[in-house]
Design a protein around this motif. Sequence first.
Motif, PDB file in Angstrom:
ATOM      1  N   MET A   1       0.818  -1.199   0.000  1.00  0.00           N
ATOM      2  CA  MET A   1       0.000   0.000   0.000  1.00  0.00           C
ATOM      3  C   MET A   1       0.862   1.264   0.000  1.00  0.00           C
ATOM      4  SD  MET A   1      -3.034  -0.757  -0.329  1.00  0.00           S
ATOM      5  CE  MET A   1      -4.178   0.436   0.211  1.00  0.00           C
ATOM      6  N   CYS A   2       1.928   1.241   0.746  1.00  0.00           N
ATOM      7  CA  CYS A   2       2.729   2.468   0.797  1.00  0.00           C
ATOM      8  C   CYS A   2       3.469   2.699  -0.518  1.00  0.00           C
ATOM      9  CB  CYS A   2       3.688   2.441   1.978  1.00  0.00           C
ATOM     10  SG  CYS A   2       4.998   1.244   1.865  1.00  0.00           S
ATOM     11  N   SER A   3       3.726   1.645  -1.279  1.00  0.00           N
ATOM     12  CA  SER A   3       4.434   1.849  -2.551  1.00  0.00           C
ATOM     13  C   SER A   3       3.574   2.607  -3.552  1.00  0.00           C
ATOM     14  CB  SER A   3       4.885   0.509  -3.136  1.00  0.00           C
ATOM     15  OG  SER A   3       3.774  -0.270  -3.501  1.00  0.00           O
ATOM     16  N   LEU A   4       2.266   2.404  -3.526  1.00  0.00           N
ATOM     17  CA  LEU A   4       1.393   3.142  -4.430  1.00  0.00           C
ATOM     18  C   LEU A   4       1.413   4.636  -4.122  1.00  0.00           C
ATOM     19  CD1 LEU A   4      -1.679   0.735  -4.478  1.00  0.00           C
ATOM     20  CD2 LEU A   4       0.017   1.054  -6.268  1.00  0.00           C
ATOM     21  N   MET A   5       1.373   4.965  -2.843  1.00  0.00           N
ATOM     22  CA  MET A   5       1.377   6.378  -2.461  1.00  0.00           C
ATOM     23  C   MET A   5       2.728   7.034  -2.739  1.00  0.00           C
ATOM     24  SD  MET A   5      -0.864   6.294   1.002  1.00  0.00           S
ATOM     25  CE  MET A   5      -0.338   4.708   1.588  1.00  0.00           C
ATOM     26  N   ILE A   6       3.803   6.311  -2.454  1.00  0.00           N
ATOM     27  CA  ILE A   6       5.132   6.858  -2.709  1.00  0.00           C
ATOM     28  C   ILE A   6       5.344   7.073  -4.197  1.00  0.00           C
ATOM     29  CG2 ILE A   6       7.591   6.301  -2.606  1.00  0.00           C
ATOM     30  CD1 ILE A   6       7.028   4.997   0.102  1.00  0.00           C
ATOM     31  N   ASN A   7       4.902   6.119  -5.005  1.00  0.00           N
ATOM     32  CA  ASN A   7       5.046   6.249  -6.453  1.00  0.00           C
ATOM     33  C   ASN A   7       4.248   7.438  -6.976  1.00  0.00           C
ATOM     34  OD1 ASN A   7       5.656   5.801  -9.090  1.00  0.00           O
ATOM     35  ND2 ASN A   7       4.501   3.921  -9.284  1.00  0.00           N
ATOM     36  N   ALA A   8       3.044   7.637  -6.467  1.00  0.00           N
ATOM     37  CA  ALA A   8       2.225   8.762  -6.901  1.00  0.00           C
ATOM     38  C   ALA A   8       2.873  10.092  -6.545  1.00  0.00           C
ATOM     39  CB  ALA A   8       0.841   8.669  -6.282  1.00  0.00           C
ATOM     40  N   VAL A   9       3.441  10.187  -5.363  1.00  0.00           N
ATOM     41  CA  VAL A   9       4.087  11.435  -4.944  1.00  0.00           C
ATOM     42  C   VAL A   9       5.332  11.706  -5.783  1.00  0.00           C
ATOM     43  CG1 VAL A   9       5.316  12.545  -3.050  1.00  0.00           C
ATOM     44  CG2 VAL A   9       3.158  11.397  -2.614  1.00  0.00           C
ATOM     45  N   LEU A  10       6.145  10.685  -6.000  1.00  0.00           N
ATOM     46  CA  LEU A  10       7.350  10.876  -6.809  1.00  0.00           C
ATOM     47  C   LEU A  10       7.007  11.273  -8.239  1.00  0.00           C
ATOM     48  CD1 LEU A  10       9.579   7.874  -5.689  1.00  0.00           C
ATOM     49  CD2 LEU A  10       9.904  10.287  -5.163  1.00  0.00           C
ATOM     50  N   PHE A  11       6.019  10.614  -8.818  1.00  0.00           N
ATOM     51  CA  PHE A  11       5.600  10.957 -10.172  1.00  0.00           C
ATOM     52  C   PHE A  11       5.056  12.382 -10.227  1.00  0.00           C
ATOM     53  CE2 PHE A  11       2.137  11.216 -13.280  1.00  0.00           C
ATOM     54  CZ  PHE A  11       2.875  11.051 -14.442  1.00  0.00           C
ATOM     55  N   THR A  43      10.886   3.970  -6.208  1.00  0.00           N
ATOM     56  CA  THR A  43       9.804   3.594  -5.294  1.00  0.00           C
ATOM     57  C   THR A  43      10.144   2.416  -4.382  1.00  0.00           C
ATOM     58  OG1 THR A  43       8.092   4.535  -6.696  1.00  0.00           O
ATOM     59  CG2 THR A  43       7.413   2.802  -5.184  1.00  0.00           C
ATOM     60  N   PRO A  44      10.676   1.291  -4.870  1.00  0.00           N
ATOM     61  CA  PRO A  44      10.971   0.189  -3.947  1.00  0.00           C
ATOM     62  C   PRO A  44      12.001   0.538  -2.879  1.00  0.00           C
ATOM     63  CG  PRO A  44      11.025  -0.590  -6.203  1.00  0.00           C
ATOM     64  CD  PRO A  44      10.900   0.889  -6.259  1.00  0.00           C
TER      65      PRO A  44
END
Length: 72
Positions: A1-11, A43-44
């Motif tokens: 779940m946290c990877s989706l949020m981190i990826n969205a913020v970075l993008f 992200t990972p």
Amino acid sequence: MCSLMINAVLFGVGVITVLSVPALSAQAKYLIPGVIVASFVVTPLLCGLVARRMRIRNWGVSHWREGDLISG
């Protein structure tokens, strides 16, 4: 779940940076795919740090009460 949020913020940060800087927006058709790839690569790494931090059993009782740099 946290990877989706981190990826969205970075993008989001990457795309906003590319589109808001005039020198970069001229090359947006090349830079935006680079932002996508970079966000998937980073992200990972960040997710590993955040996921470990989210586990309360890794903190210990004394560290949980005093907090740290991020949580205060």
